[in-house]
Design a protein around this motif. Structure first.
Motif, PDB file in Angstrom:
ATOM      1  N   ALA A   1      93.245  74.564  90.161  1.00  0.00           N
ATOM      2  CA  ALA A   1      94.136  73.424  89.933  1.00  0.00           C
ATOM      3  C   ALA A   1      94.610  73.360  88.489  1.00  0.00           C
ATOM      4  CB  ALA A   1      93.424  72.122  90.296  1.00  0.00           C
ATOM      5  N   GLY A   2      93.824  73.909  87.578  1.00  0.00           N
ATOM      6  CA  GLY A   2      94.161  73.846  86.168  1.00  0.00           C
ATOM      7  C   GLY A   2      94.863  75.068  85.612  1.00  0.00           C
ATOM      8  N   GLY A   3      95.233  76.000  86.463  1.00  0.00           N
ATOM      9  CA  GLY A   3      95.959  77.165  85.978  1.00  0.00           C
ATOM     10  C   GLY A   3      95.092  78.208  85.305  1.00  0.00           C
TER      11      GLY A   3
ATOM     12  N   LEU B   1     100.827  73.219  92.332  1.00  0.00           N
ATOM     13  CA  LEU B   1     101.954  72.579  91.659  1.00  0.00           C
ATOM     14  C   LEU B   1     101.439  71.440  90.793  1.00  0.00           C
ATOM     15  CD1 LEU B   1     104.565  72.319  94.563  1.00  0.00           C
ATOM     16  CD2 LEU B   1     104.536  73.966  92.684  1.00  0.00           C
ATOM     17  N   ILE B   2     101.872  71.429  89.559  1.00  0.00           N
ATOM     18  CA  ILE B   2     101.535  70.361  88.626  1.00  0.00           C
ATOM     19  C   ILE B   2     102.857  69.814  88.109  1.00  0.00           C
ATOM     20  CG2 ILE B   2     100.355  69.739  86.491  1.00  0.00           C
ATOM     21  CD1 ILE B   2      98.577  72.285  87.055  1.00  0.00           C
ATOM     22  N   SER B   3     103.145  68.578  88.452  1.00  0.00           N
ATOM     23  CA  SER B   3     104.434  67.968  88.115  1.00  0.00           C
ATOM     24  C   SER B   3     105.585  68.862  88.575  1.00  0.00           C
ATOM     25  CB  SER B   3     104.532  67.693  86.612  1.00  0.00           C
ATOM     26  OG  SER B   3     103.548  66.773  86.217  1.00  0.00           O
TER      27      SER B   3
ATOM     28  N   PHE C   1     101.712  75.452  78.805  1.00  0.00           N
ATOM     29  CA  PHE C   1     101.847  74.442  79.864  1.00  0.00           C
ATOM     30  C   PHE C   1     100.534  73.685  80.047  1.00  0.00           C
ATOM     31  CE2 PHE C   1     101.423  73.140  84.292  1.00  0.00           C
ATOM     32  CZ  PHE C   1     102.571  72.379  84.461  1.00  0.00           C
ATOM     33  N   ARG C   2      99.426  74.427  80.099  1.00  0.00           N
ATOM     34  CA  ARG C   2      98.108  73.783  80.245  1.00  0.00           C
ATOM     35  C   ARG C   2      97.839  72.854  79.067  1.00  0.00           C
ATOM     36  NH1 ARG C   2      96.163  78.972  81.857  1.00  0.00           N
ATOM     37  NH2 ARG C   2      95.461  79.255  79.717  1.00  0.00           N
TER      38      ARG C   2
ATOM     39  N   ASP D   1     104.696  75.418  89.285  1.00  0.00           N
ATOM     40  CA  ASP D   1     103.607  76.320  89.643  1.00  0.00           C
ATOM     41  C   ASP D   1     103.218  77.087  88.383  1.00  0.00           C
ATOM     42  OD1 ASP D   1     101.919  78.370  90.472  1.00  0.00           O
ATOM     43  OD2 ASP D   1     103.100  78.858  92.251  1.00  0.00           O
ATOM     44  N   PRO D   2     102.059  76.794  87.796  1.00  0.00           N
ATOM     45  CA  PRO D   2     101.695  77.468  86.541  1.00  0.00           C
ATOM     46  C   PRO D   2     101.532  78.973  86.695  1.00  0.00           C
ATOM     47  CG  PRO D   2      99.843  76.200  87.381  1.00  0.00           C
ATOM     48  CD  PRO D   2     101.020  75.871  88.246  1.00  0.00           C
ATOM     49  N   TYR D   3     101.292  79.439  87.908  1.00  0.00           N
ATOM     50  CA  TYR D   3     101.062  80.865  88.114  1.00  0.00           C
ATOM     51  C   TYR D   3     102.350  81.675  88.157  1.00  0.00           C
ATOM     52  CZ  TYR D   3      96.344  79.300  88.780  1.00  0.00           C
ATOM     53  OH  TYR D   3      95.126  78.723  88.572  1.00  0.00           O
ATOM     54  N   THR D   4     103.499  81.011  88.102  1.00  0.00           N
ATOM     55  CA  THR D   4     104.768  81.731  87.985  1.00  0.00           C
ATOM     56  C   THR D   4     105.135  81.948  86.520  1.00  0.00           C
ATOM     57  OG1 THR D   4     106.101  79.702  88.029  1.00  0.00           O
ATOM     58  CG2 THR D   4     105.616  80.754  90.163  1.00  0.00           C
ATOM     59  N   LEU D   5     104.365  81.384  85.615  1.00  0.00           N
ATOM     60  CA  LEU D   5     104.633  81.492  84.184  1.00  0.00           C
ATOM     61  C   LEU D   5     103.911  82.701  83.589  1.00  0.00           C
ATOM     62  CD1 LEU D   5     104.054  77.723  83.284  1.00  0.00           C
ATOM     63  CD2 LEU D   5     106.258  78.857  83.696  1.00  0.00           C
ATOM     64  N   SER D   6     104.414  83.195  82.479  1.00  0.00           N
ATOM     65  CA  SER D   6     103.704  84.261  81.763  1.00  0.00           C
ATOM     66  C   SER D   6     102.397  83.681  81.238  1.00  0.00           C
ATOM     67  CB  SER D   6     104.556  84.767  80.591  1.00  0.00           C
ATOM     68  OG  SER D   6     104.596  83.791  79.561  1.00  0.00           O
ATOM     69  N   PRO D   7     101.435  84.517  80.882  1.00  0.00           N
ATOM     70  CA  PRO D   7     100.173  83.982  80.347  1.00  0.00           C
ATOM     71  C   PRO D   7     100.378  83.066  79.135  1.00  0.00           C
ATOM     72  CG  PRO D   7      99.890  86.282  80.923  1.00  0.00           C
ATOM     73  CD  PRO D   7     101.361  85.980  81.089  1.00  0.00           C
TER      74      PRO D   7
END
Length: 174
Positions: free
Chosen positions: A32-34, A44-46, A61-62, A49-55
């Motif tokens: 849930a926290g990426g 999904l957070i707001s 984002f986190r 999807d944090p997992y579509t972002l680069s590291p």
């Protein structure tokens, strides 16, 4: 461990997940926290999807949206309380971070310990430092892994009351 989980938490909600050791509570929080990408499904957070972002983007984002309170605190042993609270500014430096850190130190009654390293703190002081660090960037979502598990009743009540206050003020707590 978390096969088939579907969970939605809205603003102002405080959700507690209970279960025996090893059932997937920490795995759920990490996903849930990426921090731990699920093998299937979506987080999904707001709406993001944090997992579509680069590291790098995911770390930023986190830092901007999620506060973590880990069961083992994860304080950096050679840093002071103040510096441990300021660690999230490495990924997301808000302009008021030093003032915000001092506000949180006062809120959690850590003024006399602000320049002490974590090895000089009680367990309750370490937990409150970890909570202050999680709240530094004013996250929308606060993830807490057994936030009172290592605390006596008085310190446990302090932490739970603050989590409830965070939710009452519009934050989401898992």
């Amino acid at each position: 461990a978390v096969d088939g989980i579907s969970l939605e938490i809205g603003a102002g909600e405080f959700v507690a997940v209970q279960g025996p050791s090893g059932c997937g509570k920490t795995t759920l929080l990490l996903a849930a926290g990426g921090l731990l990408q699920p093998s299937s499904g979506q987080v999904l957070i707001s709406g993001q999807d944090p997992y579509t972002l680069s590291p790098e983007q995911r770390a930023r984002f986190r830092a901007a949206n999620i506060g973590f309170v880990f069961q083992q605190f994860h304080l950096i042993p050679f840093l002071s309380v103040l510096d441990n609270i300021l660690v999230p500014t490495l990924a997301f430096p808000p302009p008021d971070a030093p003032e915000r850190a001092r506000e949180l130190i006062a809120h959690f009654g850590l003024q006399a310990r602000a320049h002490h390293v974590s090895s000089e703190l009680s367990t309750g002081e370490r937990q409150r430092t970890a909570l202050a660090r999680a709240l530094l960037n004013r996250p929308k979502l606060l993830l807490a892994d057994e936030p009172t598990g290592n605390l006596d009743n008085d310190n446990g009540a302090i932490v739970l009351n603050y989590l409830a206050e965070f939710a009452k003020n519009g934050g989401s707590v898992l």
